[in-house]
Write a protein that holds these residues in place. Structure first.
Motif, PDB file in Angstrom:
ATOM      1  N   THR A 105       0.832  -1.205   0.000  1.00  0.00           N
ATOM      2  CA  THR A 105       0.000   0.000   0.000  1.00  0.00           C
ATOM      3  C   THR A 105       0.864   1.251   0.000  1.00  0.00           C
ATOM      4  O   THR A 105       0.482   2.258  -0.597  1.00  0.00           O
ATOM      5  CB  THR A 105      -0.943   0.025   1.213  1.00  0.00           C
ATOM      6  N   ILE A 108       1.888   1.786  -3.592  1.00  0.00           N
ATOM      7  CA  ILE A 108       0.763   2.285  -4.378  1.00  0.00           C
ATOM      8  C   ILE A 108       0.514   3.755  -4.081  1.00  0.00           C
ATOM      9  O   ILE A 108       0.283   4.556  -4.989  1.00  0.00           O
ATOM     10  CB  ILE A 108      -0.493   1.443  -4.105  1.00  0.00           C
ATOM     11  N   ALA A 109       0.582   4.141  -2.811  1.00  0.00           N
ATOM     12  CA  ALA A 109       0.382   5.541  -2.442  1.00  0.00           C
ATOM     13  C   ALA A 109       1.466   6.419  -3.057  1.00  0.00           C
ATOM     14  O   ALA A 109       1.184   7.531  -3.522  1.00  0.00           O
ATOM     15  CB  ALA A 109       0.375   5.684  -0.918  1.00  0.00           C
ATOM     16  N   GLN A 110       2.689   5.938  -3.093  1.00  0.00           N
ATOM     17  CA  GLN A 110       3.779   6.710  -3.684  1.00  0.00           C
ATOM     18  C   GLN A 110       3.550   6.898  -5.185  1.00  0.00           C
ATOM     19  O   GLN A 110       3.778   7.978  -5.727  1.00  0.00           O
ATOM     20  CB  GLN A 110       5.112   6.011  -3.435  1.00  0.00           C
ATOM     21  N   VAL A 111       3.095   5.869  -5.864  1.00  0.00           N
ATOM     22  CA  VAL A 111       2.824   5.967  -7.298  1.00  0.00           C
ATOM     23  C   VAL A 111       1.692   6.949  -7.558  1.00  0.00           C
ATOM     24  O   VAL A 111       1.765   7.778  -8.477  1.00  0.00           O
ATOM     25  CB  VAL A 111       2.498   4.575  -7.881  1.00  0.00           C
ATOM     26  N   VAL A 112       0.637   6.901  -6.749  1.00  0.00           N
ATOM     27  CA  VAL A 112      -0.482   7.831  -6.927  1.00  0.00           C
ATOM     28  C   VAL A 112      -0.036   9.263  -6.685  1.00  0.00           C
ATOM     29  O   VAL A 112      -0.388  10.179  -7.450  1.00  0.00           O
ATOM     30  CB  VAL A 112      -1.649   7.448  -5.985  1.00  0.00           C
ATOM     31  N   ARG A 113       0.772   9.518  -5.641  1.00  0.00           N
ATOM     32  CA  ARG A 113       1.271  10.866  -5.376  1.00  0.00           C
ATOM     33  C   ARG A 113       2.106  11.374  -6.544  1.00  0.00           C
ATOM     34  O   ARG A 113       1.982  12.530  -6.964  1.00  0.00           O
ATOM     35  CB  ARG A 113       2.123  10.877  -4.102  1.00  0.00           C
ATOM     36  N   SER A 114       2.969  10.500  -7.075  1.00  0.00           N
ATOM     37  CA  SER A 114       3.821  10.937  -8.178  1.00  0.00           C
ATOM     38  C   SER A 114       2.994  11.204  -9.435  1.00  0.00           C
ATOM     39  O   SER A 114       3.315  12.107 -10.205  1.00  0.00           O
ATOM     40  CB  SER A 114       4.903   9.891  -8.459  1.00  0.00           C
ATOM     41  N   MET A 115       1.913  10.468  -9.645  1.00  0.00           N
ATOM     42  CA  MET A 115       1.057  10.720 -10.800  1.00  0.00           C
ATOM     43  C   MET A 115       0.303  12.034 -10.644  1.00  0.00           C
ATOM     44  O   MET A 115       0.109  12.772 -11.616  1.00  0.00           O
ATOM     45  CB  MET A 115       0.069   9.563 -10.985  1.00  0.00           C
ATOM     46  N   LEU A 116      -0.124  12.339  -9.417  1.00  0.00           N
ATOM     47  CA  LEU A 116      -0.844  13.584  -9.181  1.00  0.00           C
ATOM     48  C   LEU A 116       0.066  14.799  -9.343  1.00  0.00           C
ATOM     49  O   LEU A 116      -0.359  15.842  -9.838  1.00  0.00           O
ATOM     50  CB  LEU A 116      -1.461  13.586  -7.780  1.00  0.00           C
ATOM     51  N   HIS A 117       1.310  14.684  -8.930  1.00  0.00           N
ATOM     52  CA  HIS A 117       2.244  15.809  -8.992  1.00  0.00           C
ATOM     53  C   HIS A 117       3.064  15.814 -10.270  1.00  0.00           C
ATOM     54  O   HIS A 117       3.851  16.728 -10.491  1.00  0.00           O
ATOM     55  CB  HIS A 117       3.175  15.790  -7.769  1.00  0.00           C
ATOM     56  N   VAL A 121       8.578   8.325 -10.879  1.00  0.00           N
ATOM     57  CA  VAL A 121       8.422   7.346  -9.812  1.00  0.00           C
ATOM     58  C   VAL A 121       9.815   6.892  -9.399  1.00  0.00           C
ATOM     59  O   VAL A 121      10.623   6.476 -10.212  1.00  0.00           O
ATOM     60  CB  VAL A 121       7.603   6.126 -10.304  1.00  0.00           C
TER      61      VAL A 121
END
Length: 124
Positions: A105, A108-117, A121
């Motif tokens: 998890t 996954i959270a790191q990937v989502v943060r990098s996609m948002l910003h 990755v």
């Protein structure tokens, strides 16, 4: 390993009944009750024949799992070792399931943060 459900057998019986009935009714001297009776027998034969058809289709679409049947069977993150007919589970790593889920998890959270910003990755 049989494909589908019993519903396919009923469709096969209906198809067999219909095909025989239409073929037999073309005769101008066809009597109604014998024609319907023989069509019912054809439906029963079609119903039973669909078991063989469903088994054959299931055999074609069957995909076996990749299982190694040696002295050691590897399953997920552990191994089953057979000793004197007894199977014993030996874990391959020292991580618990909760630690694995927590790490997963976090990734996954790191990937989502990098996609948002819009950042690259960074993997561990």
């Amino acid at each position: 390993m049989i494909f589908g459900s019993l519903f396919y057998n009923f469709w096969g019986a209906l198809f067999s009944f219909t095909v025989y009935f239409i073929w037999a009714i073309r005769d101008p001297y066809a009597m109604p009750w014998p024609t319907i009776g023989i069509a019912a027998v054809a439906a029963l034969i079609g119903f039973i024949a669909m078991f063989a058809v469903r088994y054959f289709v299931g055999y074609i679409f069957y995909t076996p799992e990749d299982v190694v049947h040696n002295e050691t069977e590897i399953i997920n993150d552990g191994a089953f070792v057979e000793e004197d007919g007894n199977k014993q589970f030996i874990p391959q790593n020292n991580r618990t399931t909760a630690e694995f889920e927590e790490e997963n998890t976090e990734e996954i959270a790191q990937v989502v943060r990098s996609m948002l910003h819009g950042e690259e990755v960074v993997s561990r």
